[in-house]
Design an enzyme around this catalytic site. Structure first.
Site, short mmCIF file in Angstrom:
data_model
loop_
_atom_site.label_atom_id
_atom_site.label_comp_id
_atom_site.label_asym_id
_atom_site.label_seq_id
_atom_site.Cartn_x
_atom_site.Cartn_y
_atom_site.Cartn_z
N GLU A 46 0.84 -1.20 0.00
CA GLU A 46 0.00 0.00 0.00
C GLU A 46 0.88 1.26 0.00
O GLU A 46 1.84 1.36 0.78
CB GLU A 46 -0.88 -0.03 1.25
N LYS A 115 -9.03 2.54 -2.20
CA LYS A 115 -9.34 1.90 -0.93
C LYS A 115 -10.74 2.30 -0.49
O LYS A 115 -11.11 3.46 -0.53
CB LYS A 115 -8.30 2.32 0.13
N CYS A 170 -5.47 -3.18 2.09
CA CYS A 170 -5.25 -3.30 3.53
C CYS A 170 -6.52 -3.44 4.35
O CYS A 170 -7.10 -4.51 4.43
CB CYS A 170 -4.42 -2.10 4.02
#
Length: 648
Positions: A46, A115, A170
């Site tokens: 990330e 994300k 994540c």
């Protein structure tokens, strides 16, 4: 990438926080290394182009512009690499900053995945800088290209059947409803996760179970690339804990507190076949099914020398502790199945033939355990030894000693005269050692057991195992028949380990010695006369090694693989133990016997299912007795003994 195998990688570059130019160089270097190692999919951490821990530097125009320009450098430098890569970086779009994964291949930017779930608790403070991404992709202008940007993106490889990629970032996988759920429902077979998960005590164990569990739940491959020690700053330490999982199995995992690239060979065909088998796996997306955009790309289909570990004994765990746990569990399942049958019928006696071989030994051990659980005296287990033309002193003595040490009742019934009388009745020459000579003994033994069971008011306990049933290596209405078959779903390779486990945990030394000698005795039906007192008829000389047949059985029934694929996997799994031509020879034997002998399996007695593969006609194998096997045999016959990797 033959037959659905594809090599993937999770890579942690050694980065410098807020230095995109340096970081891009490290990423390109790892991509080049990945290409040399035949990886086709690479996932990076990330925000690895800038560093995850930039904090308020994410509000600086210079950093954001540098990240995008260095993404262009990565695209240019990797355009000749046969790889699709997921690279984390911050991207500014319509005045909002997004934490994204850029997906690149062949010098093209295929799409941008933002994300969805932005953590703002404990050590995480991402909402200060980033906006949650949307599900529905929009078309945005980046680096002179119009590309889709959104969570609901699928990347489908036109040249590798079954390779459909999607991404989450994540925190997305840590929430109750991760995006990967809808991704796999929409058709993704592999999930990439660009992550920056810091290390705290015990977090690695949870992270591992989370990723492996998600891959199992979604029946997918999962590539998790985590930030490494280059990110460590101020209060946080990052360990570069990378994981490659497939349907619940961790294929590869890195050590922590370093910078490591791990490689794993995903089995796409296994995932596809497993989804096909599970009718509960959704066939359409649960959330926003119409909002997905699919982007096509190409990869070369090169021959891949497998590095993936393929267990030669798929029914038997390789780890000793896990194997012992599995053995205890299976013995309990077998015993509890028999216990229920005894309870239901009200029967307090059991009858079984005891030969001194592996199968009857296991059946006797299981019966003793079932009787103990019912508080029934073991002397109500009637173990009958029935010596005939092929019985050796070794197996006879082992059968007798074992029965006595277990406290069961031993009954000896010599069947030679009965069989000879039967031969006279049907005009069979006893000197002619053909199938009638052999099967006549097996059926006489079954008749004796059934009649003794009537005498004592008991059940005949079957001893035959699943490997014999798969090959049809059983006499119809002989050892094929019983009133409850406790070994019916236990393959021969596992029978051996169950008996060994019992021996290893047995407190009685004499019983242990007998069990170990049974394990050392060649597998034989003992239907032909011995030579100089030694077993002359060895089953594996006639039908082939059981470890090979159990391997074939597992992958044919569990995953529906083709002969070509099974041959390739077996050659890889068994290494130098068997030459390719020997494996191919017995694979053909397996297919011939498996298809011709289904009629024996179609009328099997009840028996407890212990694993994911079974041949009961009432459960796992609803196969026509007269199905033609020509399709499989023709493919097997067409396989080469020389070349290492046929397509199939």
């Amino acid at each position: 990438m033959e037959q659905g195998f594809i090599r993937v990688a999770a890579a942690t570059p050694q980065i410098r926080v807020a230095y995109p130019e340096y970081n891009a160089g490290q990423i390109v270097k790892l991509m080049e290394e990945g290409a040399k190692n035949h990886a086709k999919v690479m996932v990076f951490p990330e925000l690895c182009l800038t560093g995850y821990t930039c904090g308020d530097l994410f509000l600086q125009d210079s950093l954001l512009r540098s990240a995008v320009s260095q993404l262009a450098v990565i695209m240019r430098e990797s355009q000749n690499l046969d790889i699709i890569a997921f690279v984390g970086l911050p991207i500014l779009h319509e005045g909002k900053l997004y934490n994204t994964a850029a997906v690149i291949s062949g010098g093209r930017l295929l799409g941008i995945v933002p994300k969805r779930n932005i953590p703002n608790y404990s050590e995480f403070y991402e909402l200060r800088h980033f906006t949650p991404g949307s599900l529905k992709p929009v078309w945005a202008e980046f680096l002179g290209q119009k590309v889709p940007m959104g969570a609901n993106l699928l990347f489908r490889c036109a040249t590798v059947p079954g390779l459909v990629l999607a991404a989450e970032i994540c925190e997305d996988v840590w929430v109750p409803c991760p995006p990967s759920i809808s991704h796999t429902c929409a058709g993704a077979t592999v999930i990439a996760n660009c992550s920056a998960s810091d290390e705290t005590v015990g977090k690695d164990s949870y992270r591992t179970s989370l990723i492996c569990g998600q891959s199992a739940r979604l029946v997918c491959g999962y590539i998790y690339a985590n930030a490494g020690e280059g990110e460590s700053t101020q209060d946080l330490v990052f360990g570069g804990h990378n994981i490659i999982a497939e349907n619940g199995t961790c294929l590869k995992m890195s050590g922590r507190f370093g910078h490591e690239t791990i490689y794993g060979d995903l089995d796409l065909q296994r995932l596809i076949n497993e989804r096909r088998r599970m009718n509960t796996h959704p066939s359409s997306c649960l959330d926003g099914g119409g909002d997905y955009v699919t982007v096509d790309f190409n990869l070369r289909t090169d021959h891949l020398e497998l590095e993936r570990y393929i267990a030669p004994c798929p029914f038997v765990p390789s780890d000793g502790g896990e194997r012992n746990k599995r053995c205890e569990e299976i013995l309990s399942i077998q015993a509890m199945g028999l216990k229920k049958r005894l309870q239901h019928t009200g029967v307090k006696h059991a009858v079984l033939g005891i030969s001194g071989g592996l199968d009857s030994t296991l059946a006797l051990l299981v019966t003793a355990r079932a009787f103990d659980s019912l508080a029934l005296p073991r002397d109500q287990i009637h173990a009958v030894t029935m010596p005939c033309f092929g019985t050796t002193d070794r197996t006879y003595n082992n059968a007798c000693i074992m029965t006595k040490r277990l406290g069961a009742s031993l009954r000896e019934i010599d069947i030679k005269e009965s069989v000879l009388m039967h031969f006279r009745d049907i005009g069979q020459d006893p000197a002619r050692h053909d199938v009638t000579y052999e099967n006549g003994q097996a059926r006489e033994r079954t008749q004796v057991l059934m009649d003794v069971a009537n005498q004592v008011g008991g059940l005949v306990i079957g001893t035959g195992d699943m490997s014999e049933l798969a090959l049809g290596w059983a006499t119809y209405n002989g050892d094929h028949m019983s009133m409850y078959g406790v070994n019916a779903s236990v393959p021969k390779t596992l029978v051996r380990h169950l008996v060994r486990y019992y021996a290893d945990t047995c407190r009685e030394e004499l019983l242990k010695e007998v069990l170990l000698d049974v394990l050392d005795t060649p597998v034989s039906p003992e239907l032909l006369p011995p030579e100089d007192g030694v077993i002359s008829q060895k089953t594996e000389d006639l039908v082939g090694p059981y470890e090979l047949h159990d391997f074939f059985l597992y992958y044919i029934l569990r995953f529906g693989y083709s002969p070509a694929r099974i041959l390739r996997m077996a050659v890889h799994a068994f290494g130098d133990s068997y030459p390719r031509e020997v494996i191919l020879k017995w694979l053909k034997v397996f297919y011939r016997r498996f298809f011709s002998q289904q009629f024996k399996r179609s009328c099997l007695p009840d028996g407890p299912k212990v694993g994911s593969v079974a041949v009961s006609p009432r459960g796992d194998l609803r196969m026509p007795s007269d199905a033609c096997g020509n399709l499989w045999l023709k493919e097997a016959e067409g396989l080469s003994c020389e070349t290492p990797g046929e397509l199939g």
